[in-house]
Write an enzyme that holds these catalytic residues in place. Sequence first.
Site, PDB file in Angstrom:
ATOM      1  N   HIS A 315       0.855  -1.185   0.000  1.00 35.13           N
ATOM      2  CA  HIS A 315       0.000   0.000   0.000  1.00 35.13           C
ATOM      3  C   HIS A 315       0.887   1.230   0.000  1.00 35.13           C
ATOM      4  CE1 HIS A 315      -3.125   2.845   1.166  1.00 35.13           C
ATOM      5  NE2 HIS A 315      -3.957   1.943   0.705  1.00 35.13           N
ATOM      6  N   ASP A 372      -7.874  -5.662   0.279  1.00 33.56           N
ATOM      7  CA  ASP A 372      -8.354  -6.489  -0.828  1.00 33.56           C
ATOM      8  C   ASP A 372      -7.923  -7.945  -0.717  1.00 33.56           C
ATOM      9  OD1 ASP A 372      -9.732  -4.488  -2.245  1.00 33.56           O
ATOM     10  OD2 ASP A 372      -7.820  -3.643  -2.863  1.00 33.56           O
TER      11      ASP A 372
HETATM   12  N1  CMC Z   1       4.190  -7.491  -4.841  1.00 33.72           N
HETATM   13  C1  CMC Z   1       5.529  -7.434  -5.051  1.00 33.72           C
HETATM   14  N2  CMC Z   1       6.252  -6.300  -4.979  1.00 33.72           N
HETATM   15  C2  CMC Z   1       5.598  -5.169  -4.676  1.00 33.72           C
HETATM   16  C3  CMC Z   1       4.220  -5.155  -4.434  1.00 33.72           C
HETATM   17  C4  CMC Z   1       3.514  -6.380  -4.513  1.00 33.72           C
HETATM   18  N3  CMC Z   1       2.198  -6.410  -4.292  1.00 33.72           N
HETATM   19  N4  CMC Z   1       3.842  -3.896  -4.149  1.00 33.72           N
HETATM   20  C5  CMC Z   1       4.932  -3.132  -4.208  1.00 33.72           C
HETATM   21  N5  CMC Z   1       6.007  -3.905  -4.535  1.00 33.72           N
HETATM   22  C6  CMC Z   1       7.403  -3.472  -4.640  1.00 33.72           C
HETATM   23  C7  CMC Z   1       7.681  -2.832  -5.984  1.00 33.72           C
HETATM   24  O1  CMC Z   1       8.106  -3.777  -6.941  1.00 33.72           O
HETATM   25  C8  CMC Z   1       8.765  -1.843  -5.615  1.00 33.72           C
HETATM   26  O2  CMC Z   1       9.962  -2.573  -5.479  1.00 33.72           O
HETATM   27  P1  CMC Z   1      11.414  -1.856  -5.728  1.00 33.72           P
HETATM   28  O3  CMC Z   1      11.442  -0.629  -4.872  1.00 33.72           O
HETATM   29  O4  CMC Z   1      12.393  -2.897  -5.308  1.00 33.72           O
HETATM   30  O5  CMC Z   1      11.440  -1.519  -7.187  1.00 33.72           O
HETATM   31  C9  CMC Z   1       8.349  -1.366  -4.220  1.00 33.72           C
HETATM   32  O6  CMC Z   1       7.587  -2.446  -3.670  1.00 33.72           O
HETATM   33  C10 CMC Z   1       7.512  -0.112  -4.217  1.00 33.72           C
HETATM   34  O7  CMC Z   1       6.468  -0.283  -5.168  1.00 33.72           O
HETATM   35  P2  CMC Z   1       5.662   0.947  -5.775  1.00 33.72           P
HETATM   36  O8  CMC Z   1       4.826   0.445  -6.896  1.00 33.72           O
HETATM   37  O9  CMC Z   1       6.573   2.099  -6.028  1.00 33.72           O
HETATM   38  O10 CMC Z   1       4.801   1.328  -4.498  1.00 33.72           O
HETATM   39  P3  CMC Z   1       3.479   2.141  -4.518  1.00 33.72           P
HETATM   40  O11 CMC Z   1       3.374   2.792  -3.213  1.00 33.72           O
HETATM   41  O12 CMC Z   1       3.394   3.009  -5.718  1.00 33.72           O
HETATM   42  O13 CMC Z   1       2.406   0.953  -4.717  1.00 33.72           O
HETATM   43  C11 CMC Z   1       0.552  -0.404  -4.651  1.00 33.72           C
HETATM   44  C12 CMC Z   1       1.337   0.703  -3.932  1.00 33.72           C
HETATM   45  C13 CMC Z   1      -0.726  -0.700  -3.849  1.00 33.72           C
HETATM   46  C14 CMC Z   1       0.142   0.085  -6.042  1.00 33.72           C
HETATM   47  C15 CMC Z   1       1.437  -1.685  -4.765  1.00 33.72           C
HETATM   48  O14 CMC Z   1       1.815  -2.126  -3.484  1.00 33.72           O
HETATM   49  C16 CMC Z   1       0.740  -2.803  -5.544  1.00 33.72           C
HETATM   50  O15 CMC Z   1       0.809  -2.817  -6.793  1.00 33.72           O
HETATM   51  N6  CMC Z   1       0.054  -3.750  -4.823  1.00 33.72           N
HETATM   52  C17 CMC Z   1      -0.718  -4.784  -5.491  1.00 33.72           C
HETATM   53  C18 CMC Z   1      -2.072  -4.217  -5.911  1.00 33.72           C
HETATM   54  C19 CMC Z   1      -2.997  -4.023  -4.719  1.00 33.72           C
HETATM   55  O16 CMC Z   1      -3.153  -4.903  -3.884  1.00 33.72           O
HETATM   56  N7  CMC Z   1      -3.673  -2.876  -4.707  1.00 33.72           N
HETATM   57  C20 CMC Z   1      -4.684  -2.570  -3.671  1.00 33.72           C
HETATM   58  C21 CMC Z   1      -4.293  -1.442  -2.788  1.00 33.72           C
HETATM   59  S1  CMC Z   1      -5.365  -1.308  -1.348  1.00 33.72           S
HETATM   60  C22 CMC Z   1      -6.896  -0.866  -2.010  1.00 33.72           C
HETATM   61  C23 CMC Z   1      -6.959   0.589  -2.265  1.00 33.72           C
HETATM   62  O17 CMC Z   1      -7.092   1.339  -1.288  1.00 33.72           O
HETATM   63  O18 CMC Z   1      -6.855   0.989  -3.446  1.00 33.72           O
END
Ligand code: CMC
Length: 438
Positions: A315, A372
């Site tokens: 998140h 989720d």
């Molecule tokens: N699985 C594997 N690696 C992950 C994941 C994951 N679910 N989420 C983040 N990472 C890694 C990503 O690869 C990156 O790694 P590195 O720094 O080594 O390159 C690091 O963590 C940071 O990722 P980011 O995409 O820059 O982080 P963010 O804050 O932009 O992403 C997120 C937040 C929710 C989009 C992401 O965690 C994700 O894609 N999760 C899976 C989708 C999900 O479950 N979404 C629902 C969110 S809760 C409902 C809502 O409120 O919307």
Amino acid sequence: MDIRKETIFQDTAKLTIGDLSVELPVITGSEGEKAIDISSLRNQTGFITMDPGLGNTGICTSRITFMDGEKGILRYRGIPVEELAEHSTFVETAYLLINGMLPTRKQLNSFSVQLNDQSLVHEDMKGFYQNFPPRSHPMGILSSMVNTLESFYPILKKSETREEEINITLTRIISKVRTMAAMSYKISRGHKVVYPRPDLCYCGNFFNMMFDSPVRPYQVDENAIKALNVFWILHADHEQNCSTSAVRLVASGRVNIYAAISAGIAALWGPLHGGANQAVIEMLEAIQADGGNIRPFVERAKDKNDPFRLMGFGHRVYKTYDPRAKIIKKTADMLFEKMQVSDPLLDIALELEEVALKDNYFIDHNLYPNVDFYSGIVLRTLGIPTNMFTVMFALGRMPGWIAQWKEDADNPKWRLYRPRQIYTGNKTNHYVPIGERA
Ligand code: CMC
């Protein structure tokens, strides 16, 4: 050029850019959160700030929802979401979010009566549903149909409209989206639409409109109603996020509220946001189809060259267990126990969580289950089809979007949202006639 952000004083921050030094106001929230107000920065210095993904940018002050991602805290109007999930209903929580306080018994009754009064959908709208191609995604349908509400129930501009009419519009949205979602489901199956019943509560009505049929009349199930109330309370607001900020941004052009909410629904659809609940179940099903071995999926999620992520993990704000995930997990346990059912996907989810929480990659990246991760399992148990999961999220988020819209619309200083950019394309070029181009 040397750019330094210097000491934060009690109420100003000093920013030094080469020889230029400016003092910027510091805003402190009621929970001690701090922001540097850079709204005069460009005028004072010619600079703008850059923050792709908006991870460090506040777009508003708000009195609606507080969350602390480090401590795993979520409160609506100051009330912990745990207390609301235990004691409140979705309708009462919706009132709280929109009006800023818990309703008295009289106010709650009157809100429920209004919700009932607004629950029918114009019969002509049925025709639209019938004409969507059969494989249309319910989120695309919901977004379009909410936008269409403006044609059936036009609203005057805020400045020309009485408070009471605004309130009717807000109630209308919360009530009708539930009818519209169930109507869409029934029509997609070729079944007769079931109309809302004033004797049923908001959640009971939804189940009745979804599942009542001449061959199997709907039986009120208090456990299912409790679970749906909890699910919708947990989704009711989440301060600034992709869809809520989309609502605020689109609304800032003074478009009608239906169009702004429709934009929120579209934004929620994506798998990184609300679409994750559907993506989680699809991932768990893929693991099951693959023989139930979670290891290859965990390894893929860690592989930088593989775009696969563990859906339902991570998140932007929570760097600990999402408080909503804890509650929804308990709700899943409660449902399984009371309904005496089980779901092999729950076992896969539990194992996946256990492995991921012990894995250094997930520990180092602060990746914990989010809401989720377990919500899809609850929705499956309630009989909701997988492609409607994100619609369920959208129905729950309605009061939050409305409250956030209202907060902006009531602000006398409401401005058009208009971000800036740094242009990195070609410098001035000239038009070359087609025959002279290289
Ligand atoms: N699985 C594997 N690696 C992950 C994941 C994951 N679910 N989420 C983040 N990472 C890694 C990503 O690869 C990156 O790694 P590195 O720094 O080594 O390159 C690091 O963590 C940071 O990722 P980011 O995409 O820059 O982080 P963010 O804050 O932009 O992403 C997120 C937040 C929710 C989009 C992401 O965690 C994700 O894609 N999760 C899976 C989708 C999900 O479950 N979404 C629902 C969110 S809760 C409902 C809502 O409120 O919307």
